[in-house]
Scaffold this motif. Structure first.
Motif, PDB file in Angstrom:
ATOM      1  N   LEU A  88       0.850  -1.193   0.000  1.00  0.00           N
ATOM      2  CA  LEU A  88       0.000   0.000   0.000  1.00  0.00           C
ATOM      3  C   LEU A  88       0.882   1.238   0.000  1.00  0.00           C
ATOM      4  O   LEU A  88       1.645   1.459   0.930  1.00  0.00           O
ATOM      5  N   ARG A 124       0.234   5.099   0.032  1.00  0.00           N
ATOM      6  CA  ARG A 124      -0.857   6.066   0.206  1.00  0.00           C
ATOM      7  C   ARG A 124      -0.501   7.348  -0.555  1.00  0.00           C
ATOM      8  O   ARG A 124       0.143   8.243  -0.006  1.00  0.00           O
ATOM      9  N   GLU A 126      -1.987   9.965  -1.352  1.00  0.00           N
ATOM     10  CA  GLU A 126      -2.490  11.290  -0.935  1.00  0.00           C
ATOM     11  C   GLU A 126      -1.425  12.081  -0.181  1.00  0.00           C
ATOM     12  O   GLU A 126      -1.529  13.288  -0.029  1.00  0.00           O
ATOM     13  N   ARG A 130     -15.073  11.609   0.151  1.00  0.00           N
ATOM     14  CA  ARG A 130     -13.758  11.026   0.437  1.00  0.00           C
ATOM     15  C   ARG A 130     -13.354  10.030  -0.645  1.00  0.00           C
ATOM     16  O   ARG A 130     -14.212   9.383  -1.252  1.00  0.00           O
ATOM     17  N   GLU A 190     -13.237  -1.852   2.666  1.00  0.00           N
ATOM     18  CA  GLU A 190     -13.162  -1.124   3.937  1.00  0.00           C
ATOM     19  C   GLU A 190     -14.494  -0.486   4.308  1.00  0.00           C
ATOM     20  O   GLU A 190     -14.603   0.198   5.319  1.00  0.00           O
ATOM     21  N   THR A 226      -8.720  -2.696   7.388  1.00  0.00           N
ATOM     22  CA  THR A 226      -9.422  -2.865   8.670  1.00  0.00           C
ATOM     23  C   THR A 226      -9.578  -1.536   9.425  1.00  0.00           C
ATOM     24  O   THR A 226     -10.527  -1.379  10.184  1.00  0.00           O
ATOM     25  N   ASP A 243     -10.526   1.350   8.425  1.00  0.00           N
ATOM     26  CA  ASP A 243     -11.827   1.932   8.103  1.00  0.00           C
ATOM     27  C   ASP A 243     -12.961   0.936   8.277  1.00  0.00           C
ATOM     28  O   ASP A 243     -14.053   1.309   8.689  1.00  0.00           O
ATOM     29  N   ARG A 262     -12.417   6.586  13.963  1.00  0.00           N
ATOM     30  CA  ARG A 262     -11.134   5.952  14.286  1.00  0.00           C
ATOM     31  C   ARG A 262     -10.147   6.893  14.977  1.00  0.00           C
ATOM     32  O   ARG A 262      -9.176   6.436  15.587  1.00  0.00           O
ATOM     33  N   GLY A 310      -4.660  -2.942   6.912  1.00  0.00           N
ATOM     34  CA  GLY A 310      -4.964  -2.102   8.084  1.00  0.00           C
ATOM     35  C   GLY A 310      -4.050  -2.486   9.245  1.00  0.00           C
ATOM     36  O   GLY A 310      -3.320  -3.493   9.187  1.00  0.00           O
TER      37      GLY A 310
HETATM   38  C1  PEP Z   1      -7.465   1.106   6.181  1.00  0.00           C
HETATM   39  O1  PEP Z   1      -8.489   1.780   6.176  1.00  0.00           O
HETATM   40  O2  PEP Z   1      -7.318   0.074   6.861  1.00  0.00           O
HETATM   41  C2  PEP Z   1      -6.300   1.515   5.371  1.00  0.00           C
HETATM   42  C3  PEP Z   1      -5.237   0.759   5.263  1.00  0.00           C
HETATM   43  O3  PEP Z   1      -6.330   2.731   4.766  1.00  0.00           O
HETATM   44  P1  PEP Z   1      -6.133   4.126   5.527  1.00  0.00           P
HETATM   45  O4  PEP Z   1      -5.570   3.819   6.891  1.00  0.00           O
HETATM   46  O5  PEP Z   1      -5.198   4.904   4.688  1.00  0.00           O
HETATM   47  O6  PEP Z   1      -7.522   4.684   5.571  1.00  0.00           O
END
Ligand code: PEP
Ligand code: MG
Length: 594
Positions: free
Chosen positions: A299, A301, A303, A363, A436, A458, A460, A470, A508
């Motif tokens: 992964l 990310r 962004e 989002r 997610e 996980t 999300d 979260r 996650g």
């Molecule tokens: C998640 O949601 O588990 C995930 C890996 O993505 P992020 O933490 O970037 O939302």
């Protein structure tokens, strides 16, 4: 037993590790600037200009150095600060006031900075609030320069030190990273702050979001910083200190043991191979991923390309970043996730208007599909970069079937356009989605027919299933990774993947927890993707268990009614069946018992 003076402050765990030491406070608010009357304003303006010039040049030099060491994302932080120092409107306003009010330059600059900071602090826009920290940083440097102070913030620190501040500037964190036994604790800052990113990337223990501690705690206060749990313990009792010394000792031993597993394969005792990949936020982490022994990136990310920018990154910039990561990773798989903007991540860029519930709002894929022109730039940059390595593309936050088909249509459009422009790319880039959102898991059999892999998010999935934000520490007890509903959604995702023979991974945080890993493997996931710091730990877990037992454990856990029941069952069975994990389990348990 806690001493009478011992006090625990709860914050956000930003970077793992423990520091037992004393506070060094770098509080901005407690800084006093006297309002000195001056008699020669022209002279004062000349000194002010020299100081500004010096601060700007130093910031540019730092940006260059950081560009070399950590890459453009970090360098941008300093470039942005150099631009603030060079702000002509601001500086001529300061000069005007020096002339009119005949007050020293540092007082007027500080006064102007506070006025802007107050305005930005009231903004609902996280991007603007982060700019406030840049202004503080520039102001501190300017004031120090005008007062002839040496910027000795961290020089001369002896022994283990926890630096506290309302916010710690990236430059100070960089200084931290070359010293051993340092950590930091800040009043503000969350997962998106520059500070959190830098701390993790540089492996400096950190706890953020601790409120007004920096004003409360004088330099010299004895503290323990626990970056695993996100707490700061003030005046720890002898018993607490002893417990943390033991934690640090076992942390060291554990790190050495785990380090030896780097080149060993991730296979269970009964020879079942499990993929271990790494999550990254910044390209600068790639060498650490390779060193950690991860088999690829599970992964990225993307962004975080917005780290210091209010606008979307250009095609060229994205293409350069993606192809450089792919080149460095060689044949290893690299999963690049399209922008997951919104929620708590860089809302300054993504948000058009105020949202009451940003996590349930505009989002990720929703933002991208609403702005196809911007999304297509990312897709095309990914396609063009695909020639340089082993790329897969992943879509976040899919909640219905049409979002997937629309994305695929856009991807096809991008391919056609690139063909027309004679730009070469790989035709068969695997496309996957994150599971997610519960609604996606519940239609996963249909989604599985359209994609090449699933990755379960996980972080999300738990928040959307349990209706628990979260990032809200008030609800942390309700944020239950092992709730029966989560297990059953994960099981359902895996079953859906099996119908089409596609891979399932988990990216996650649950994957980085030893009990979580045992359970996920037992439920049938093929791969786990975690921050590079946890790769060794996962290898140890996988090499200590047998798949058959993990499967039986998971099967039984699926029939239980509560998280409490499931966790105590997992602990009991892990202890009984996987004695090689005793060390790790003892370390984790001790670490989570306050
Ligand atoms: C998640 O949601 O588990 C995930 C890996 O993505 P992020 O933490 O970037 O939302
Ligand atoms: Mg997510």
């Amino acid at each position: 037993m806690a001493s009478r003076n011992e006090k625990i402050y709860y914050g956000i765990p930003a970077s793992p590790g423990v520091i037992i030491g004393a506070v060094k406070s770098l509080s901005f608010e407690t800084r006093t600037i006297s309002k000195e009357i001056i008699t020669a304003p022209e002279e004062e303006i000349r000194t002010f200009r020299e100081a500004i010039d010096n601060v700007k040049r130093n910031l540019e030099k730092t940006a260059d150095k950081i560009f070399q060491r950590l890459g453009p994302e970090f360098a941008r932080i300093f470039e942005a600060q150099a631009m603030i120092a060079d702000d002509q409107v601001w500086n001529s306003n300061v000069e005007k006031r020096i002339k009119e009010e005949k007050i020293c330059a540092e007082y007027i600059y500080f006064d102007e900075a506070n006025r802007v900071i107050k305005q930005l602090g009231n903004s609902s826009d996280a991007y603007l609030r982060e700019r406030m920290q840049d202004i503080e940083s520039v102001t501190s440097k300017l004031v120090s320069r005008m007062k002839g102070e040496k910027r000795s913030t961290l020089k001369g620190l002896k022994g283990a030190t926890v630096v506290t501040a309302r916010y710690i500037y990236p430059g100070d964190i960089l200084a931290l990273s070359i010293k051993r036994n340092l950590g930091f604790a800040t009043g503000i800052g969350g997962a998106t702050s520059h500070a959190a990113l830098m701390a993790k990337s540089l492996s400096v223990p950190a706890v953020l979001g601790l409120g007004d501690i920096s004003e409360k705690l004088p330099t010299g206060t004895r503290v323990i910083l626990d970056g695993y749990k996100g707490i700061l313990i003030i005046n720890p009792s002898p018993a607490t200190r002893k417990r943390y010394r033991e934690i640090k000792q076992s942390e060291g031993q554990l790190k050495r043991q785990l380090g030896q597993l780097k080149s060993k394969p991730a296979v269970t005792k009964d020879k079942k191979g499990i993929g271990i990949l790494a999550n990254i936020e910044l390209p600068a982490e790639v060498p650490k991923v390779i060193l950690s022994g991860a088999s690829g990136i599970g992964l990225y990310r993307t962004e975080y390309l917005f780290l210091t920018k209010p606008e979307f990154p250009s095609f060229e910039e994205q293409y350069r970043t993606y192809s450089s990561i792919l080149r460095k990773m060689g044949d290893r798989p690299v999963v690049i996730r399209t922008f997951d903007l919104g929620g708590d991540k860089f809302p300054g860029v993504a948000r058009r208007k105020f949202e009451l519930n940003p996590f349930l709002g505009w989002r990720a894929i929703r933002v991208c599909l609403d702005q196809p022109d911007i999304f297509k730039i990312q897709l095309k940059a990914l396609l063009k970069a695909s020639r340089y390595g082993n790329l897969s593309v992943m879509i976040p936050m899919i909640s219905n079937y049409e979002e997937l088909t629309q994305t695929q249509r856009l991807l096809d459009e991008c391919k056609m356009e690139l063909r027309r422009e004679r730009v070469r790319f790989k035709e068969d880039i695997p496309l996957g989605i994150m599971l997610e959102v519960p609604s996606a898991v519940l239609i996963a059999e249909f989604l599985a027919r359209k994609v090449d892999f699933f990755s379960i998010g996980t972080n999300d999935l738990i928040q959307y299933t349990m209706a628990v934000d979260r990032g809200n520490e008030l609800l942390s007890d309700l944020y239950q990774s092992f709730h029966p509903s989560i297990l059953s959604l994960i099981k359902r995702s895996i079953q859906a993947a099996r119908t089409q023979n596609i891979k399932v991974s988990v990216c996650g945080e649950m994957a980085a927890d030893p009990l979580g890993a045992v359970l996920l493997i037992g439920l049938g996931v093929d791969e786990l993707s975690v921050s590079f710091q946890y790769v060794g730990l996962l290898k140890k877990v996988i090499r200590s268990i047998d798949f058959d037992s993990a499967r039986n454990i998971a099967r039984k856990a699926l029939r239980m009614k509560s998280e409490q029941e499931i966790v105590s069952y997992l602990e009991k069975e892990t202890k009984k069946r996987f004695p090689d994990l005793e060390n790790i389990m003892a370390f984790m348990k001790r670490n989570s018992n306050g």
